[in-house]
Design a protein around this motif. Structure first.
Motif, short mmCIF file in Angstrom:
data_model
loop_
_atom_site.label_atom_id
_atom_site.label_comp_id
_atom_site.label_asym_id
_atom_site.label_seq_id
_atom_site.Cartn_x
_atom_site.Cartn_y
_atom_site.Cartn_z
N ASP A 39 0.84 -1.19 0.00
CA ASP A 39 0.00 0.00 0.00
C ASP A 39 0.87 1.24 0.00
O ASP A 39 2.05 1.17 0.33
N GLY A 49 -4.89 4.02 8.98
CA GLY A 49 -5.93 3.35 8.20
C GLY A 49 -7.20 4.16 8.03
O GLY A 49 -8.06 3.79 7.22
N ASP A 50 -7.35 5.26 8.77
CA ASP A 50 -8.54 6.10 8.57
C ASP A 50 -8.39 6.88 7.27
O ASP A 50 -7.37 7.55 7.06
N VAL A 51 -9.39 6.79 6.43
CA VAL A 51 -9.27 7.38 5.11
C VAL A 51 -9.50 8.88 5.16
O VAL A 51 -10.42 9.36 5.83
N PRO A 109 -5.93 6.18 2.85
CA PRO A 109 -5.80 6.02 4.30
C PRO A 109 -4.58 6.74 4.86
O PRO A 109 -3.60 6.94 4.16
N GLU A 123 -14.22 6.67 6.92
CA GLU A 123 -14.06 5.25 6.56
C GLU A 123 -12.75 4.74 7.15
O GLU A 123 -11.90 5.52 7.58
N HIS A 124 -12.60 3.42 7.14
CA HIS A 124 -11.34 2.83 7.57
C HIS A 124 -10.92 1.78 6.54
O HIS A 124 -11.74 1.00 6.07
N ARG A 125 -9.65 1.83 6.17
CA ARG A 125 -9.13 0.81 5.26
C ARG A 125 -7.94 0.15 5.95
O ARG A 125 -6.96 0.82 6.26
N LEU A 143 -4.67 -1.32 6.88
CA LEU A 143 -3.35 -1.33 6.26
C LEU A 143 -2.57 -2.53 6.77
O LEU A 143 -2.80 -3.01 7.88
N LYS A 147 -1.18 -9.39 1.04
CA LYS A 147 -1.58 -8.40 2.03
C LYS A 147 -2.32 -9.02 3.22
O LYS A 147 -1.98 -8.79 4.37
N ARG A 148 -3.31 -9.86 2.93
CA ARG A 148 -4.12 -10.40 4.03
C ARG A 148 -3.26 -11.21 4.99
O ARG A 148 -3.43 -11.14 6.20
N GLN A 188 -1.38 -9.04 7.17
CA GLN A 188 -2.25 -8.56 8.25
C GLN A 188 -2.44 -9.65 9.30
O GLN A 188 -2.67 -9.36 10.47
#
Lengths: 458, 1011, 204
Positions: free
Chosen positions: B603, B621-623, B642, B697-699, B701, B784-785, B788
């Motif tokens: 990202d 992560g907050d957009v 984000p 929103e939240h994405r 990271l 990515k997942r 995380q």
């Protein structure tokens, strides 16, 4: 569950009334051929479904890999080992009741020991699943056992895991033997009493042709006592060894010398809770108020109270040793991370269930109220599960290098497997209720005879 | 059998089997031809692998037809070639195994590499074997035939170039330059534009202001005692980053308290590796740099540095109070060492800043010593042909007079994606009838054009380019073009109607003209032509142009460092350190490599200081919606992206990295992150008046490290050079090494005893070592997942801790959190002599070798993960799923010396045991002892600053032994009694006493272990 | 005594309770009989002593098994780590005695338990799915609520088959002690003699 109250309060005996050998035999043997009650059928269906779900989850895990679980680095052990320790612990009460209380000549154990032995077996079966499942390559689990291989490779016995393997297999085998030996005379009774010919043949085979001759009793008696004598140190050793999986490491929160006794106490606490969770409904369903009396409930409740205090003491000792050691990692783990970290809620829930809830048993009325007993037992079971969660997940999530600290979140597979083992356990247990007399008839008759004898003398 | 077999072999310009029986050629080229022949085998392998798409490479490798003498199966061969980025070459040595390039190393003989590599270079092999590369000529997405293209080109040629326009990447290749020259002569009507977003413009323009001529700045840190980096990421984002990092580090090698150390000041907005390395770091918004440079110059003048009257009025300028102390101290420090300092400005800064800096360097007497100037290396750099607006204007002329563009050839780059937002390149292209794109991927530009022609990866090319200092660097292919691509030169030759010839022959023919008197073969063998660096130019300050620029900077208002101008924020845009301008975004290795200072993977995000984040009310992560107001009637542009909190970032500013938010045809690159170019204009790398709003929103990271504080644990010890001279700190350090009481008997050690030492003073976190480790050891990418889920597979990671330091970061020291300073620590298996992981393994899958390695036996591992639980360093990695990608073309790039691990198996750093064993075998065969530095681990070899040392403790000559004896050598978590074989040299800073409150550093140090 | 165990029972008597059984046995012992055996649904206090059956010696087998299991386990671990395949594991000595103890203990318990179970079965003459006494009508209650005594063939004090009076005396003595039934199993072929009944008749 207040139906028994009427009977419950007119005596404080381990056996209500003095039913004749014949009556006792008929009452207790008949649980195996009496038509199944509706409650039993419903329970069996639910457990069956959960068992199916377990099957699916296990297959998935083996096919895709334990990446399906929530585990990660640093939290490389998650639900798998939590459930393992939890189930093993539950098993302990069974052996404790049937072996230790036998040696202590506690009469009240007689009518519930077979029941709890069954519980032990099935709990250990659930526990046994996890050491296999949680492996990256389960199909090589047998490498934990020493066998002559062309590569000359052997297990590494400085690790606590082969100790585990030895302890758990021994524990299971010995439990089975102890259980079976106790069953033989009752199987013989079933051979001679069961309604259908097939049943007689089957029971006859398992009864080995037991005749109850004085010569057989002579060896039987000693063997049974010896098995009890062996099972006693065994049951203490098993959870001590399980605790070494953690105590033998250097991880803050694991690296602790008080674990063995602490684990054993916790095991017996959770075990007695499970005994009550199982026996209260069974007692009601099969109307066994005369053989499982308030006296039994009272004794079990007292065990809960005592062990919960031992556990509480251990929690305090953990905090103290952490503080006293001055070890910065230990201090952080015990005094900062657990009570106030990511999983603080789990810590306080554990304390409430294991140490606070049990305090109601200071009251005699509570000790004898099936409802209260059942509720508290459920709480304790939850609390003990979370104790293992604290030890395993919370300790791992924050160890030495902050750079690798990370949170663990279970997946639906984790939860599915936990639920599945509960179902499988229930399934086995319900089957057990139907297959053998879950109250030891022979022992009960003997106890009755002795009691009558004493009463005559008086 | 060649790669062409599934394209048009007869048309393929590359060396086919037929080209190789050149017995008649001068004998000098025999080896060359044999090597070409040998490469064919690999080419066949690759091609077959491609055609068959089978999962069993073993079957696809073709046997050697006639084995060249220098080739022995199983023995890697290294070939010198180069990677070219924005026109600058970095010399490399590429290891080839049975015809497959598998590993990239730096070329010690190349000035831009000095034997080291960047993370990007290490990942080149994966880009080469990227299964998503464009594979065939297409027209509007449907397969087309090359002849159609030929006709189109022929037609354009026939019309004398009228309506023809070419867009090339900036180039320094003598061959291409010659072709462009011929093209302009032959087709005068044709237009040529060079485009790459981050090629030097501003510095050259600045030098024109200061010195009257467009010149390229050349820095030399070998003699620099004081370095001031003004928004300049000298060791991270610069064509010479590796070389500069080495030069700076060479002056920071601390042996004891008496060692001499240069002093590095970093004044920047975002956190860069240069900032990490710095002794003093000041965080200011990019737009303040111009003012600061001016203040510095003024301060120097007041300090008595002679300056002509031309700058008179300028001398009254003073710094705002919150940084006056800093500016004064830096100025004094600079004046202290005339001619032995470097002041450098970053490419994002406007020309005026570079002009000011040139003036400062001149006044300090650095010019000609530590700071030199040469003609630009890139062809027509800074000239009008480097303005992409030309293209748009040319196309727009279409509507007007009859001229305009009918045939557009975009040869490389990705202008549609990288164009400044104020240029509508995409729809300009759409108005061109016949447009062609030559490139590696079906990217944004390819999709905007009518024709797509697969291009060549550097490792498939013959050619030449210049390094940043001008050194001529030949390129030679390691493998036949996998997808029958064509080079830029091929198209140009086609345009010029040259007769077909193999690229190698063309190189051979053009070489004597390009590099007179240099033997091509020697150059190819060495990877660089000595003494071809461009000559230095001495130029006096041109005050008539300089003075106005300085005056402009002088009158610009000085914002206090902490002022974050209300709703408007400054937007800083810089290239991502790994995916650069997006050209590497389809390379999963680089995406999963944590960004050096934010630790963000997969990202890009809006980097801002904790204070600013608090004001916007956002966390990681907050957009937020970033908006640039439209200028000159243009609509305003917005990007939702984000946020990520970066302690040490300037307040009131947001840093965005480019290369993400791609929407071309590359599956991996598409749809991750946000496209910073949508907010970018060529005028400056930062926009002073952006607006930011939290969208609520939240994405999520994928941040590779969540906890940033060491909590006072003895992990990264550090202190000042001054403190290292004193008892207190030395004693504290001594408490973190040496023997531990033990109940266990010592094991007798046989053979060499391998050990590693890592110098935290010179490590800047560039992460080249991490990439090198991945390339060497076939460690998988998890996505990515899984990142995380904390399941990265990197055997070597770089931990980034944040705390307070003597010196350290300041923005007037108001906000503790934001002023925090980062230190980095490479963390890998410590190969403990009393390894906690070993005794908990139930199956002896991890055990200790007699030469001190903590060994993993993959075949024996059953995956209990007990070892990981008991590893205090958490350096073990587990194969949660089956990560082997045996069905992918990428398998061709794997290192055949290293097992590819199976599902359910634990793995970790092995100290590159395969390299150790190979060296041992070689030594035994030659019956000689192993040299003190003969074994090089992959991470060590890649490290630009040589922070990593490896060798045997039994060899008194080995540097690692000497490191062990330094006063600041220590073991991480020494108190755990694990006796690690990997030890670290504490992070030593050299703060300016005038700025550093705490003279004895250890006391003020919030990172050291106070155990 | 042990020979009697194998000897075919000649005389069997059925009682309704443990104490009654003991009385009956005393009666038989009074008339000098020694080859006695008893079948009871559960252990009757004092029965073994009354019949002079010695306490089981099975404990010694169990002890031996425990020692063998534990010793074997320790030896195996030692051999694996010191002799057959010594490896440097985390710098721990090859012979890490403390680490060998848990398995040693577990194996001791396992072997001992197995020995206890098996010897209880074998020494008890099991498994033996069929036994002559099972043919006796009503013997099936021996596992529920009936207590049987048996006198094995060849007991010196046992009245010979044609000593009708002797048999009648014993039958009555047993009856007096509370026997529900008295069966002479050897006289099946002498229907004309008093003092006995053919159980096999009843069985039919």
């Amino acid at each position: 569950m207040s139906a028994p109250a009427a009977i419950a309060h007119d005596t404080d005996d381990v056996l209500v009334g003095r039913p004749s050998d014949t009556e006792l035999s008929d009452q207790l043997l008949s649980t195996t051929w009496r038509p199944m009650t509706r409650a039993w059928k419903i329970g069996f269906a639910i457990c069956g479904l959960l068992t199916l779900n377990l099957l699916v989850m296990v297959t998935l895990t083996v096919l895709r890999g334990i990446g399906l679980w929530g585990n990660n680095i640093p939290v490389a052990w998650g639900f798998g080992i939590i459930n393992f320790v939890w189930w093993i612990g539950i098993g302990h009460a069974g052996t404790f009741i049937s072996a230790i209380l036998l040696l202590l000549e506690q009469r009240w154990r007689t009518s519930i020991n077979r029941f709890t032995e069954g519980m032990t077996l099935f709990a250990v079966m659930q526990a046994g699943l996890f050491p296999l499942l949680h492996l990256g390559r389960p199909w090589f689990a047998y490498w934990l056992f020493p066998y002559p291989s062309v590569m000359d490779t052997w297990p590494q016995v400085r690790s606590a895991l082969p100790w585990d393997a030895a302890a758990v297999t021994t524990y299971f085998s010995v439990s089975v033997m102890f259980w079976y030996l106790g069953l033989v005379p009752d199987l013989a009774a079933l051979r001679d009493r069961a309604p259908s010919r097939t049943r007689r043949i089957i029971y006859g085979i398992f009864a080995l042709g037991w005749r109850g001759s004085v010569r057989q009793w002579r060896h039987y008696h000693v063997a049974y006592l010896l098995l009890a004598g062996l099972a006693t140190p065994l049951v203490l050793s098993v959870h001590s060894i399980v605790s070494l999986d953690f105590a033998s490491t250097i991880l803050p929160g694991w690296h602790s010398t008080i674990f063995p006794p602490f684990f054993v106490a916790g095991a017996i606490l959770s075990g007695f809770a499970m005994v009550l969770i199982l026996i209260l409904p069974a007692r009601r369903v099969f109307g066994l108020y005369n053989v499982i009396t308030p006296r039994h409930l009272d004794a079990a409740a007292k065990m809960l109270l005592i062990t919960s205090w031992i556990v509480a003491y251990s929690y305090i000792a953990e905090l103290f040793t952490a503080w006293y050691s001055g070890d910065r990692y230990e201090v952080y783990q015990q005094i900062v991370n657990r009570p106030f970290g990511w999983y603080a809620w789990a810590y306080w829930l554990m304390l409430f269930c294991n140490c606070v809830a049990t305090q109601v048993f200071w009251s005699r009325r509570m000790r004898r109220s099936p409802v209260v007993l059942f509720a508290v037992s459920v709480l304790v079971s939850i609390g003990m599960w979370f104790e293992r969660f604290e030890i395993i997940v919370v300790s791992l999530s924050r160890d030495f290098l902050p750079s690798s600290w990370y949170i663990f979140i279970p997946t639906w597979v984790d939860l599915g497997i936990l639920a599945g083992t509960l179902g499988f356990f229930g399934l086995l247990f319900l089957a057990f209720l139907r297959v053998v007399p879950f109250v030891p008839v022979t022992e009960l008759k003997q106890m009755r005879a002795e009691m009558v004898h004493e009463e005559v003398r008086r | 059998m060649s790669a062409m077999s599934h394209d048009h072999p007869h048309e393929h310009p590359g060396p086919g089997p037929g080209d190789d029986d050149d017995g008649g050629e001068p004998g000098g080229l025999d080896r060359l031809s044999r090597r070409a022949l040998f490469k064919l085998a690999g080419a066949g392998a690759a091609a077959a692998g491609l055609a068959a798409c089978s999962s069993r490479p073993a079957r696809e490798i073709l046997p050697y037809a006639g084995q060249p003498p220098e080739v022995t199966p199983g023995i890697p061969l290294h070939y010198a070639t180069a990677l070219v980025e924005d026109g600058f070459a970095t010399g490399l040595l590429v290891a080839s195994r049975e015809g497959r390039p598998v590993k990239v190393e730096g070329n010690p003989d190349h000035p831009a590499s000095l034997g080291a590599t960047r993370a990007i270079d290490q990942a080149a092999v994966l880009s080469l074997f990227d299964p998503q590369r464009a594979r065939a000529v297409t027209e509007r997405g449907v397969p087309a035939a090359w002849p159609a293209i030929e006709r189109m080109l022929a037609d354009a040629t026939a019309r004398g170039g009228a309506g023809l326009h070419l867009v090339l990447e900036p180039t320094s290749s003598p061959l291409v330059i010659e072709l462009v020259g011929r093209l302009r002569a032959a087709l005068p009507a044709a237009g040529v534009t060079f485009w790459s977003p981050f090629t030097p413009r501003s510095s050259i323009a600045g030098n024109r202001l200061a010195l009257g001529r467009p010149l390229q700045t050349q820095l030399d840190f070998r003699a620099a005692d004081v370095i001031v980096a003004l928004d300049a990421d000298l060791v991270g984002d610069h064509p010479m980053a590796s070389a500069y990092a080495r030069q700076i580090a060479d002056r920071r090698r601390v042996v004891d308290g008496g060692s001499a150390m240069n002093r590095l000041y970093a004044i920047e907005a975002g956190y860069t590796p240069t900032g990490v390395m710095a002794d003093h770091r000041m965080r200011v918004r990019g737009s303040q740099i111009a003012r600061i440079a001016a203040e510095l110059l003024a301060e120097l003048q007041r300090g008595g540095v002679p300056a002509p009257a031309a700058a008179g009025r300028f001398a009254q300028l003073t710094a705002p109070p919150d940084r006056a102390r800093w500016i004064a101290a830096i100025a004094r420090d600079l004046a202290r060492v005339p001619g032995r300092s470097v002041v450098a400005a970053g490419e994002r800064q406007p020309p005026a800043v570079h002009a000011t800096v040139a003036a400062i360097n001149a006044l300090l007497g650095n010019a000609g010593r530590t700071v030199g100037y040469t003609a630009p290396v890139v062809f027509e750099a800074g000239g009008p042909s480097h303005d992409l607006a030309n293209l748009v204007r040319a196309i727009d002329r279409h509507e007007g007079d009859g001229g305009g563009v009918t045939t557009l050839l975009i040869l490389g780059g990705n202008p549609v994606y990288t164009a400044p937002a104020d240029l509508a390149v995409a729809d300009a292209i759409s108005r061109v009838d016949r447009s062609l794109y030559l490139g590696l991927y079906d990217n944004e530009t390819a999709r905007a054009c009518r024709f797509m022609v697969p291009g060549l990866h550097e490792l498939e090319q013959w050619g030449a380019a210049r390094a940043y200092d001008g050194t001529i660097t030949p390129l030679q292919p390691l493998i036949e073009p996998l997808f029958g691509g064509r080079g830029v030169a091929d198209v140009l030759h086609q345009l010029l109607g040259d007769p077909p010839a193999s690229p190698r022959d063309r190189l051979v023919q053009a070489w004597p003209r390009a590099v007179p008197g240099a033997d091509l073969e020697a150059a190819l063998v060495r990877g660089a032509v000595a003494n071809t660096a461009l000559p230095g130019v001495t130029a006096a300050l041109a005050w008539d142009t300089l003075a106005p620029a300085l005056a402009a900077a002088a009158v610009m208002p000085a914002e206090p460092a902490q002022a974050d101008g209300g709703a408007t924020l400054e937007l800083d845009i810089r290239p991502h350190p790994f995916v650069h301008d997006g050209r590497y975004t389809n390379n999963p290795w680089l995406l999963e490599l944590p960004e050096p200072t934010t630790k963000l993977t997969w990202d890009n995000a809006a980097q801002l200081s904790p204070a600013t984040a608090a004001r916007l009310g956002v966390g990681d992560g907050d957009v937020i919606a970033l908006t640039i107001p439209g200028t000159g009637g243009a609509a305003s542009r917005t990007l939702a992206i984000p946020a990520i909190l970066v302690p040490g970032h300037a307040d009131g500013a947001i840093t965005l990295q480019t290369g993400f938010g791609r929407d071309g045809g590359e599956d991996i690159a598409r749809g991750i992150g946000g496209n910073a170019f949508r907010l970018w204009t060529t005028t400056a790398g930062f926009h002073p008046a952006a607006r930011a709003v939290a969208l609520g929103e939240h994405r999520a990271l994928a941040i590779a490290q969540v906890e940033a504080s060491t909590g006072d644990r003895p992990i990264v010890l550090s202190g000042t050079l001054h403190a290292l001279g004193g008892e207190a700190f030395r004693d504290e350090l001594a408490g973190h090494r040496g023997a531990q009481p033990s109940l266990y008997p010592a094991f007798e050690a046989r053979g060499p005893q391998w050990a590693m030492s890592i110098d935290l003073t010179t490590c800047n976190g560039c992460s080249a070592c991490v990439m090198a480790c991945a390339a060497e050891n076939n460690t998988p990418v998890v996505g990515k997942r899984q990142v995380q889920n904390r399941r990265q597979m990197h055997w070597l990671r770089i931990d980034r801790y944040i705390g307070r330091y003597p010196g350290g970061t300041t923005g007037a020291g108001i906000d503790a959190a934001s002023d925090a300073t980062a230190v980095v620590q490479p963390m890998l298996c410590q190969h403990c002599e009393r390894a906690p992981c070993e005794y908990v393994c139930p199956v002896e899958a991890t055990s200790h070798s007699p030469d001190g390695l903590n060994e993993m036996t993959y075949n024996r591992c059953i995956g209990t993960r007990f070892c990981s639980n008991n590893c205090p360093y958490k350096v073990r990695r587990f194969n949660w799923f089956d990560y082997k990608d045996h069905r992918s073309l990428r398998v061709l790039g794997k290192n055949p010396d290293v097992t590819v691990r199976d599902r359910g198996v634990m793995e970790k750093c092995t100290y590159c045991v395969q390299r150790i064993r190979r060296t041992e075998i070689d030594a035994r065969v030659a019956d000689r002892p192993i040299g003190p530095e003969e074994v090089q681990t992959a991470c060590q070899q890649a490290c630009p600053t040589r922070a990593i040392t490896f060798g045997s403790l039994t060899d008194p000559q080995a540097p690692v032994v000497e490191h062990r004896h330094r006063p600041h050598s220590y073991a991480v978590l020494h108190d755990q009694g694990t006796v690690p074989r990997t030890q670290y040299l504490a992070r030593i800073r050299n703060p300016n006493p005038a700025l550093d409150g705490t003279a004895d550093g250890a006391a003020g140090d919030r990172h050291g272990g106070h155990g | 005594m042990t020979r009697a165990a194998s000897a075919r029972p000649v005389l069997m008597a059925e009682f309704s309770s443990g104490p009654a059984l003991l009385d009956g046995i005393r009666a038989l012992a009074g008339s000098g009989m020694s080859r006695l055996d008893a079948f009871t649904p559960y252990e009757v206090a004092g029965l073994r002593q009354l019949l002079g059956v010695r306490r089981s010696w099975l404990s010694w087998i169990v002890l031996a098994a425990a020692l063998a299991g534990g010793g074997g386990a320790y030896l195996l671990q030692w051999w694996i780590n010191v002799v057959d395949y010594p490896l440097n594991i985390g710098g721990r000595p090859y012979h890490s005695a403390p680490a060998f103890l848990p398995i040693t203990f577990e194996m001791a318990v396992l072997c001992a338990s197995a020995a206890a179970l098996l010897s209880a079965i074998v020494l008890g003459g099991l498994p033996r799915l069929w036994d002559p006494v099972f043919e006796i009508d009503g013997f099936d209650r021996a596992t529920i609520d009936r207590f049987w005594v048996a006198v094995g063939a060849g007991d010196a004090a046992l009245p010979a088959i044609d000593d009708a009076q002797g048999r009648i005396d014993i039958t009555t003595a047993l009856g007096a002690a509370g026997a529900l039934r008295v069966l002479w199993l050897d006289a099946a072929d002498r229907p004309d003699r008093p003092g006995w009944r053919d159980t096999r008749e009843d069985a039919r």
